[in-house]
Design a protein around this motif. Structure first.
Motif, PDB file in Angstrom:
ATOM      1  N   LEU A  27       0.870  -1.152   0.000  1.00 37.10           N
ATOM      2  CA  LEU A  27       0.000   0.000   0.000  1.00 37.10           C
ATOM      3  C   LEU A  27       0.917   1.214   0.000  1.00 37.10           C
ATOM      4  O   LEU A  27       1.759   1.349   0.889  1.00 37.10           O
ATOM      5  N   VAL A  28       0.786   2.064  -1.016  1.00 31.67           N
ATOM      6  CA  VAL A  28       1.643   3.229  -1.163  1.00 31.67           C
ATOM      7  C   VAL A  28       0.880   4.463  -0.687  1.00 31.67           C
ATOM      8  O   VAL A  28      -0.179   4.793  -1.216  1.00 31.67           O
ATOM      9  N   VAL A  29       1.441   5.123   0.320  1.00 29.57           N
ATOM     10  CA  VAL A  29       0.862   6.343   0.878  1.00 29.57           C
ATOM     11  C   VAL A  29       1.374   7.536   0.075  1.00 29.57           C
ATOM     12  O   VAL A  29       2.579   7.677  -0.142  1.00 29.57           O
ATOM     13  N   HIS A  30       0.438   8.370  -0.363  1.00 30.99           N
ATOM     14  CA  HIS A  30       0.738   9.597  -1.108  1.00 30.99           C
ATOM     15  C   HIS A  30       0.092  10.780  -0.382  1.00 30.99           C
ATOM     16  O   HIS A  30      -0.786  10.603   0.454  1.00 30.99           O
ATOM     17  N   TRP A  31       0.493  11.977  -0.759  1.00 31.28           N
ATOM     18  CA  TRP A  31      -0.247  13.183  -0.393  1.00 31.28           C
ATOM     19  C   TRP A  31      -0.456  13.973  -1.667  1.00 31.28           C
ATOM     20  O   TRP A  31       0.274  13.818  -2.643  1.00 31.28           O
ATOM     21  N   TRP A  32      -1.488  14.793  -1.703  1.00 35.57           N
ATOM     22  CA  TRP A  32      -1.731  15.535  -2.939  1.00 35.57           C
ATOM     23  C   TRP A  32      -0.950  16.825  -2.937  1.00 35.57           C
ATOM     24  O   TRP A  32      -1.442  17.920  -3.034  1.00 35.57           O
ATOM     25  N   ASP A  33       0.370  16.647  -2.812  1.00 35.37           N
ATOM     26  CA  ASP A  33       1.362  17.711  -2.893  1.00 35.37           C
ATOM     27  C   ASP A  33       1.342  18.546  -1.621  1.00 35.37           C
ATOM     28  O   ASP A  33       0.576  18.312  -0.709  1.00 35.37           O
ATOM     29  N   VAL A 109      -7.138  -0.819   7.138  1.00 34.82           N
ATOM     30  CA  VAL A 109      -7.698  -2.030   7.759  1.00 34.82           C
ATOM     31  C   VAL A 109      -8.839  -2.571   6.897  1.00 34.82           C
ATOM     32  O   VAL A 109      -8.922  -3.783   6.656  1.00 34.82           O
ATOM     33  N   ASP A 110      -9.696  -1.685   6.405  1.00 35.44           N
ATOM     34  CA  ASP A 110     -10.815  -2.130   5.577  1.00 35.44           C
ATOM     35  C   ASP A 110     -10.332  -2.748   4.257  1.00 35.44           C
ATOM     36  O   ASP A 110     -10.877  -3.764   3.810  1.00 35.44           O
ATOM     37  N   ILE A 111      -9.314  -2.159   3.649  1.00 34.40           N
ATOM     38  CA  ILE A 111      -8.755  -2.722   2.411  1.00 34.40           C
ATOM     39  C   ILE A 111      -8.175  -4.101   2.687  1.00 34.40           C
ATOM     40  O   ILE A 111      -8.455  -5.069   1.962  1.00 34.40           O
ATOM     41  N   GLU A 112      -7.358  -4.213   3.724  1.00 35.23           N
ATOM     42  CA  GLU A 112      -6.738  -5.510   4.047  1.00 35.23           C
ATOM     43  C   GLU A 112      -7.786  -6.564   4.364  1.00 35.23           C
ATOM     44  O   GLU A 112      -7.648  -7.725   3.954  1.00 35.23           O
ATOM     45  N   THR A 113      -8.828  -6.181   5.077  1.00 31.91           N
ATOM     46  CA  THR A 113      -9.892  -7.126   5.399  1.00 31.91           C
ATOM     47  C   THR A 113     -10.611  -7.569   4.128  1.00 31.91           C
ATOM     48  O   THR A 113     -10.890  -8.758   3.948  1.00 31.91           O
ATOM     49  N   LYS A 114     -10.860  -6.627   3.240  1.00 35.00           N
ATOM     50  CA  LYS A 114     -11.558  -6.950   1.991  1.00 35.00           C
ATOM     51  C   LYS A 114     -10.724  -7.869   1.101  1.00 35.00           C
ATOM     52  O   LYS A 114     -11.251  -8.816   0.512  1.00 35.00           O
ATOM     53  N   ILE A 115      -9.421  -7.611   0.987  1.00 37.33           N
ATOM     54  CA  ILE A 115      -8.602  -8.440   0.094  1.00 37.33           C
ATOM     55  C   ILE A 115      -8.083  -9.705   0.792  1.00 37.33           C
ATOM     56  O   ILE A 115      -7.582 -10.602   0.140  1.00 37.33           O
ATOM     57  N   GLY A 116      -8.178  -9.747   2.113  1.00 36.75           N
ATOM     58  CA  GLY A 116      -7.872 -10.976   2.842  1.00 36.75           C
ATOM     59  C   GLY A 116      -6.426 -11.167   3.257  1.00 36.75           C
ATOM     60  O   GLY A 116      -6.062 -12.255   3.695  1.00 36.75           O
ATOM     61  N   HIS A 117      -5.604 -10.122   3.131  1.00 31.96           N
ATOM     62  CA  HIS A 117      -4.228 -10.241   3.620  1.00 31.96           C
ATOM     63  C   HIS A 117      -3.647  -8.858   3.933  1.00 31.96           C
ATOM     64  O   HIS A 117      -4.145  -7.836   3.472  1.00 31.96           O
ATOM     65  N   THR A 118      -2.583  -8.880   4.726  1.00 34.09           N
ATOM     66  CA  THR A 118      -1.927  -7.657   5.170  1.00 34.09           C
ATOM     67  C   THR A 118      -0.993  -7.140   4.084  1.00 34.09           C
ATOM     68  O   THR A 118      -0.307  -7.909   3.420  1.00 34.09           O
ATOM     69  N   LEU A 119      -0.962  -5.820   3.943  1.00 39.91           N
ATOM     70  CA  LEU A 119      -0.106  -5.158   2.959  1.00 39.91           C
ATOM     71  C   LEU A 119       1.101  -4.538   3.648  1.00 39.91           C
ATOM     72  O   LEU A 119       1.029  -4.152   4.818  1.00 39.91           O
ATOM     73  N   TYR A 120       2.169  -4.425   2.924  1.00 38.74           N
ATOM     74  CA  TYR A 120       3.382  -3.754   3.394  1.00 38.74           C
ATOM     75  C   TYR A 120       3.209  -2.277   3.067  1.00 38.74           C
ATOM     76  O   TYR A 120       3.108  -1.905   1.893  1.00 38.74           O
ATOM     77  N   ILE A 121       3.137  -1.433   4.079  1.00 41.37           N
ATOM     78  CA  ILE A 121       2.838  -0.015   3.908  1.00 41.37           C
ATOM     79  C   ILE A 121       4.132   0.759   3.691  1.00 41.37           C
ATOM     80  O   ILE A 121       5.061   0.672   4.496  1.00 41.37           O
ATOM     81  N   ILE A 122       4.155   1.512   2.584  1.00 38.34           N
ATOM     82  CA  ILE A 122       5.327   2.317   2.250  1.00 38.34           C
ATOM     83  C   ILE A 122       4.884   3.710   1.819  1.00 38.34           C
ATOM     84  O   ILE A 122       3.712   3.934   1.523  1.00 38.34           O
TER      85      ILE A 122
END
Length: 181
Positions: A27-33, A109-122
């Protein structure tokens, strides 16, 4: 904190149904500049325009999230094709106040629950040399802890990554950075 999920807008800047959720590792965290004061709606509109050639899967601010690409869609967010294929991108409000941060953690948490596994957050800067995700970047360890705390309170959320899984994800990240596609 709960948030309103908006699904009425979709970006054209995506590859529809390109992958399975089992192929998503990051999961890639961004900001809108760093242009504080820009609105959530203006960023959703920008990312949904076809001529901009950038997008995300989600846009988030305190109490509100727009899903503009499905999880199976490859959004054009990381500046690296192989990372786009292996990740979900979330654009966040640059002010990063407590409500913004809480909504992002709950969304993950909702994304991980929906897809069924934990993501590496960067952060985006872990993929390409950028300022993005700005003030979120030094807070990623705090974000991971918050996500894991929320998951521990829910019976159906996937477990946090083990040390072995984290090492595997770090190796995958390095491989993707070396082979951008």
């Amino acid at each position: 904190m709960s948030y309103e999920l908006l699904t009425n807008r979709k970006t054209e800047n995506r590859h529809k149904n390109y992958r399975q959720v089992n192929d998503i590792f990051f999961l890639v965290v961004h900001w809108w500049d760093d242009k504080k004061g820009l609105s959530f709606d203006s960023n959703v509109n920008f990312l949904c325009k076809n001529n901009n050639k950038v997008s995300a899967n989600y846009v988030s601010e305190g109490g509100r999230v727009a899903q503009i690409a499905e999880n199976e869609d490859v959004a054009l967010h990381a500046g690296n094709w192989n990372m786009n294929v292996a990740s979900i991108g979330v654009e966040n409000r640059p002010e990063a106040d407590s409500d913004d941060f809480a909504t992002l953690a709950e969304l993950i948490v909702d994304i991980e629950t929906k897809i069924g596994h934990t993501l590496y957050i960067i952060g985006h800067r872990d993929v390409v040399s950028r300022l993005c995700p700005g003030v979120y970047y030094p807070r990623i360890p705090e974000l991971i802890n918050r996500v894991n705390t929320i998951k521990s309170q829910r019976g159906n959320a996937p477990a946090p990554l083990t040390e072995e899984q984290r090492a595997d994800m770090l190796s995958r990240l390095q491989n993707i950075k070396n082979n951008p596609g």
